[in-house]
Enzyme design. Structure first.
Site, PDB file in Angstrom:
ATOM      1  N   SER A  44      66.513 137.852  66.448  1.00 12.52           N
ATOM      2  CA  SER A  44      65.105 137.630  66.100  1.00 12.52           C
ATOM      3  C   SER A  44      64.911 136.462  65.145  1.00 12.52           C
ATOM      4  O   SER A  44      63.885 135.778  65.198  1.00 12.52           O
ATOM      5  CB  SER A  44      64.501 138.895  65.481  1.00 12.52           C
ATOM      6  OG  SER A  44      64.264 139.872  66.453  1.00 12.52           O
ATOM      7  N   ALA A  80      66.911 143.491  62.209  1.00 10.21           N
ATOM      8  CA  ALA A  80      66.172 142.680  63.176  1.00 10.21           C
ATOM      9  C   ALA A  80      66.629 142.987  64.589  1.00 10.21           C
ATOM     10  O   ALA A  80      67.818 143.241  64.828  1.00 10.21           O
ATOM     11  CB  ALA A  80      66.391 141.196  62.889  1.00 10.21           C
ATOM     12  N   ASP A  81      65.689 142.966  65.522  1.00 12.27           N
ATOM     13  CA  ASP A  81      66.096 142.985  66.922  1.00 12.27           C
ATOM     14  C   ASP A  81      66.987 141.771  67.149  1.00 12.27           C
ATOM     15  O   ASP A  81      66.835 140.727  66.514  1.00 12.27           O
ATOM     16  CB  ASP A  81      64.872 142.944  67.842  1.00 12.27           C
ATOM     17  CG  ASP A  81      65.179 143.511  69.215  1.00 12.27           C
ATOM     18  OD1 ASP A  81      66.368 143.653  69.550  1.00 12.27           O
ATOM     19  OD2 ASP A  81      64.235 143.811  69.959  1.00 12.27           O
ATOM     20  N   CYS A  82      67.919 141.894  68.072  1.00 11.32           N
ATOM     21  CA  CYS A  82      69.019 140.936  68.154  1.00 11.32           C
ATOM     22  C   CYS A  82      68.545 139.502  68.378  1.00 11.32           C
ATOM     23  O   CYS A  82      67.797 139.225  69.319  1.00 11.32           O
ATOM     24  CB  CYS A  82      69.986 141.364  69.241  1.00 11.32           C
ATOM     25  SG  CYS A  82      70.777 142.942  68.842  1.00 11.32           S
ATOM     26  N   CYS A  95      62.720 145.652  63.274  1.00 10.84           N
ATOM     27  CA  CYS A  95      61.544 144.811  63.519  1.00 10.84           C
ATOM     28  C   CYS A  95      61.704 144.079  64.844  1.00 10.84           C
ATOM     29  O   CYS A  95      62.804 143.901  65.354  1.00 10.84           O
ATOM     30  CB  CYS A  95      61.316 143.832  62.371  1.00 10.84           C
ATOM     31  SG  CYS A  95      62.739 142.812  61.948  1.00 10.84           S
TER      32      CYS A  95
END
Length: 724
Positions: free
Chosen positions: A302, A298-300, A265
Site C-alpha cells: 500500500s 498496511a494491505d500489501c 488499512c
C-alpha cells in the site's frame, strides 16, 4: 433469540469459509506430506519452540539473563520496549515489513507476519501452508504452528460491507448489513483469539491470544477493478454520515466487541487521503477513539501504491514512509518500511520514536501469543488435530446451514430416495471441485463434488451441459437427453472466480454465456421435477428460473467448500431442513445500469437518478430480498408482549435538534435529541412466540428490524437492530 440472529449470518459465511483450494479427491497422503514438512519451511524453522527458551539461548552462545525482554516477571510493554531499545536503527527497520528479519545478536529469530485464515488457514501468504476448517481454525492453526507449517498472525477476516452487488470480493464478506458484518467480525475474532478462561482479562494489552486476528480492509474499500477503475488509484468519496453508519461500524465492533489485535488499512483513498496515511482514521479513530490493543498493518504494498498510483503529495519513498509512520501505520506488508525508513530518518523525515512505538505494539502482540515465552496449553496440538473426523463433519454441517431455499413450488423438495432411482445432475458446477472452494483457501482434507454427494441417494447420470463461461451450445443436447430419462434433474449452475474475485468486479448480474439457455432447455424437456442449485457469492438475476413453472425448486449454495456436494444432496433429499437466509439483496439485472460502482452514497440521489443501496435504502423491485429464505416446515409468529414507547425527560442541558421531514409530513415539536447527551436506563423490550406448525423439524431465525418514524428525509427504510 440473540444467538439465533447471530448464527443465521454466521452459518452463511462458514459455508463459504469451508472453501478449499485443491483438485477433486485430494487424499490424506497429500495432506500428510504437507504437514510433515516436505514443502517450504517457515522462517522460524520446524524446530523452533519459543524465543526466551534458556536452552535455545545456550545453543546460540548467548546469556539470556542479559536481556530483560526475556524476564517474564515484567509486563509485556516493558519487555517490548527493552527489546526495541537493544536494537540499532538498522535492526529496527528490518523488523517493520511482513518479513521481520530478526536480530541474531539478540537471539531474536525471523518472523513472517503474513498469514491468511479467511477460509481456514490459507496457502496464500508466505507464513502458512495448509487450509483448515473455519470454526476450528485457531486450534488447527496452533497445531500447524507447532509442526512448523504456519504462523500465529492471521490477516482475516474481511469485513467490508457489500455496498454494490458487482463487487468481486463479495465472496469474502458477511453481507450488506453493517450490524451483521460487525457481529460476524467480533465472533470471528473471538473464535480465533480467545484463550479459554481469559476472555474477561482486566488488562487487555496483556490478555493471552490463541492466534492473532486482523479485521480488514479499513475503510470504504469496495471497488477492485471496474471498467478500468482500480483499487490502487480509486478515491472513495464518502459522506461523514455513510462513513460512520456503514463503512466504519463493523470495524468499530471488531475492535470494541471483538478486541481484535490488528486492523489492516486499504489501498484506496478516502476523500483524497490514502487510508494508510490518514492520522484521523488510524491514530485518532482506531488507536484513540476505539482503543485498539494491537497493531495496524498496511494491505500489501500500500505504501508503494501511495507513491506510484495515488502519487499522493508527490511524495518520495522516504516521504511516504514518514507519512504513514506518523499517521499510525505500524507494519508494512511490503518492502518500503524495510528499504526506506532508515534513510527517511537520516533525512530528518521519519522519527525514530515513531518506529519504536510501532515495534512495541508489534512485539506486545507476539508476547501475548506466546512467541517469546511459549504456550503450554497448546503445545500438545499436532497432526492429529488437523482434519479430524469431527472437523470434516463440522465442514459438512456448516455447508448445510449456509444453503438457502429460494423456491419450492408444490413442496417438491425434499425428494424421496424411495421414489428417485435415477438422477440427472447437469450443469457447469455439477462436478464442481475447485469452484466450490472460494479464495484465500489452501489444501483440503478431502473434497466431495455434487455428483458424489447425490450418488449416495440415487444412480447419477452426469453431463456438464456447458462450463461457467459457456461460449457455445454444443454440450447442451447431452444434458437434455439425460434429463429426459431421469426420475429427477438437478441443474448446478452459477459463477466462479473467473467472474467475481479480488481485482475483478462484475460487469453484470447475469449468468455467463449460454447457462440460461442450458437451464431453460433442460427444464423444458425433463420428464420429472427440476431443481436448480446456484453457486455464487453475489446475487444473480435468475428471474427467468424463478418464473419458470417447470423449475420447481431453487437453492443457493454460496461456495459451500470441501463437503459442499454432500451438503447440497443432504438438503435436496431432506436429511437436512434448510434454514439459511440471504445476507445480500439479489437485484434485477438493470440495477447496474442505474448507477456506477464508483458512487459510494448509500441513500438515493434524486438529482442523478441513482437508487439507494442495500436493503436499508433501496425501495425498488428485487429478485429476492435481503434476509429471504424458505424452509421445509412453517413457522407462526405471535407478538406476546411489548412496550410501545419509552418516555425520556430532558433536563435543561439537553436540547432539541432539527430534522428534515418531507413537506407533507407532520414534524413534532422536538424532532430529535443527541443520544450521547441522554442517560437512558430503560429499554424497549418485547417478546415473540415462534411455533413450528409444520410437519418437519426445522430452525428459524428471528430477524429484528428498527424502522424510523415516517417522513424523515434520508432515514433508512429499515435496518437490523441489536438482537435481544
Amino acid at each position: 433469540m440473540a444467538e439465533a440472529l447471530r448464527f443465521l449470518f454466521f452459518t452463511y459465511l462458514i459455508s463459504i469459509a469451508t472453501a478449499r483450494n485443491a483438485l477433486k479427491k485430494s487424499s490424506y497422503s497429500t495432506l500428510d506430506a504437507t504437514i510433515l514438512g516436505h514443502g517450504d519451511a517457515t522462517p522460524t524453522g520446524s524446530n523452533f519452540s519459543f524465543v526466551c527458551n534458556p536452552s535455545r539461548y545456550s545453543s546460540l552462545g548467548l546469556d539470556m539473563s542479559n536481556f530483560a525482554f526475556c524476564d517474564s516477571s515484567l509486563s509485556y510493554h516493558v519487555r517490548a520496549k527493552d527489546l526495541v531499545n537493544h536494537m540499532t536503527l538498522h535492526e529496527k527497520v528490518q523488523q517493520l515489513g511482513d518479513r521481520a528479519y530478526g536480530v541474531p545478536r539478540l537471539g531474536l529469530p525471523e518472523y513472517e507476519w503474513w498469514s491468511e485464515a479467511l477460509h481456514g488457514v490459507s496457502n496464500v501468504g508466505p507464513g502458512t501452508f495448509l487450509m483448515i476448517l473455519f470454526l476450528v481454525v485457531s486450534t488447527e492453526a496452533r497445531a500447524m504452528y507447532n509442526l512448523g507449517r504456519a504462523g500465529l498472525t492471521y490477516w482475516s477476516p474481511t469485513i467490508n460491507v457489500v455496498r454494490d452487488p458487482r463487487w468481486g470480493r463479495t465472496i469474502e464478506t458477511p453481507g450488506e448489513d453493517p450490524f451483521i458484518v460487525g457481529s460476524y467480525a467480533s465472533n470471528y475474532v473471538r473464535g480465533l483469539q480467545d484463550v479459554e478462561g481469559t476472555e474477561n482479562y482486566t488488562d487487555l494489552n496483556s490478555r493471552p491470544l490463541k492466534v492473532s486476528s486482523c479485521c480488514k480492509h479499513f475503510a470504504a474499500y469496495d471497488v477492485d477493478n471496474w471498467q478500468g477503475i482500480e483499487r490502487y488509484s480509486f478515491d472513495a468519496r464518502v459522506t461523514e454520515q455513510d462513513m460512520v453508519e456503514t463503512f466504519l461500524r463493523p470495524f468499530e465492533m471488531c475492535v470494541k466487541d471483538g478486541d481484535v489485535s490488528s486492523i489492516m488499512c486499504s489501498y484506496n483513498r478516502v476523500n483524497g487521503v490514502p487510508t494508510c496515511a490518514d492520522p484521523k482514521l488510524l491514530n485518532q479513530t482506531i488507536r484513540g477513539d476505539w482503543n485498539l490493543h494491537g497493531y495496524i498493518v498496511a494491505d500489501c504494498d500500500s505504501i508503494q501504491v501511495m507513491v506510484d498510483d495515488h502519487k499522493y503529495l508527490s511524495d518520495t519513498k522516504e516521504d511516504a514512509v514518514a507519512q504513514t509512520l506518523k499517521a499510525g501505520l505500524d507494519l508494512d506488508c511490503g518492502i518500503y518500511y524495510t528499504n526506506y525508513t532508515e534513510s527517511s530518518v537520516q533525512q530528518g523525515k521519519a522519527r525514530e520514536e515513531d518506529i519504536d512505538r510501532s515495534l512495541t505494539y508489534l512485539y506486545v502482540v507476539l508476547m501475548r501469543l506466546g512467541f517469546f515465552d511459549g504456550s503450554p496449553q497448546f503445545q500438545s496440538l499436532g497432526k492429529a488435530d488437523v482434519c479430524s473426523k469431527e472437523h470434516i463433519e463440522l465442514a459438512t454441517q456448516a455447508a448445510r446451514e449456509g444453503i438457502v431455499l429460494l423456491k419450492n413450488d408444490d413442496e417438491t423438495l425434499p425428494l424421496s430416495s424411495n421414489n428417485i432411482n435415477s438422477l440427472a445432475v447437469v450443469g457447469p458446477h455439477a462436478n464442481a471441485t475447485k469452484a466450490m472452494l472460494g479464495n484465500y483457501a489452501g489444501v483440503p482434507c478431502r473434497i466431495v463434488a455434487p455428483i458424489d454427494g447425490f450418488s449416495i441417494y440415487a444412480n447419477v447420470s452426469y453431463e456438464i451441459g456447458c462450463d461457467v463461461a459457456c461460449k457455445n451450445q454444443s454440450l447442451i443436447f447431452p444434458a437434455t437427453k439425460a434429463a429426459k430419462e431421469a426420475d429427477a434433474t438437478v441443474i448446478v449452475a452459477g459463477i466462479d472466480l473467473s467472474v467475481e474475485a479480488e481485482s475483478l468486479d462484475r460487469e453484470d448480474l447475469l449468468l455467463p454465456g449460454y447457462q440460461t439457455e442450458l437451464i431453460n432447455q433442460v427444464a423444458k424437456v425433463a420428464k420429472a421435477p427440476v431443481i436448480l442449485v446456484i453457486m455464487s457469492a453475489g446475487g444473480i438475476d435468475i428471474s427467468f428460473a424463478k418464473d419458470n413453472t417447470n423449475i420447481k425448486a431453487i437453492l443457493w449454495a454460496g461456495y459451500p467448500g470441501e463437503e459442499g456436494g454432500r451438503a447440497i444432496a443432504d438438503v435436496v433429499f431432506g436429511k437436512y431442513n434448510p434454514g439459511g437466509k440471504l445476507p445480500l439483496t439479489w437485484h434485477e439485472a438493470d440495477y447496474v445500469d442505474q448507477l456506477p460502482m464508483t458512487s459510494l452514497q448509500l441513500r438515493p440521489d434524486d438529482k442523478l437518478g441513482y437508487p439507494g443501496r442495500t436493503y436499508k435504502f433501496f425501495n425498488g423491485s428485487t429478485v429476492y430480498p435481503f434476509g429471504y429464505g424458505l424452509s421445509y416446515t412453517k413457522f407462526m409468529y405471535n407478538l406476546t408482549s411489548s412496550l410501545s414507547s419509552v418516555p425520556i425527560k430532558l433536563n435543561r442541558f439537553q436540547h432539541c435538534h432539527h430534522l428534515s421531514y418531507d413537506k407533507d409530513t407532520f414534524m413534532p415539536s422536538c424532532p430529535s435529541v443527541r443520544t450521547e447527551h441522554l442517560s437512558c436506563d430503560d429499554h424497549l423490550t418485547f417478546e415473540v412466540e415462534v411455533q413450528n406448525v409444520g410437519s418437519r423439524d426445522g430452525s428459524e431465525v428471528i430477524m429484528v428490524y428498527a424502522k424510523p418514524p415516517k417522513g424523515i428525509v434520508g432515514a433508512p427504510i429499515k435496518q437490523e437492530g441489536t438482537p435481544l
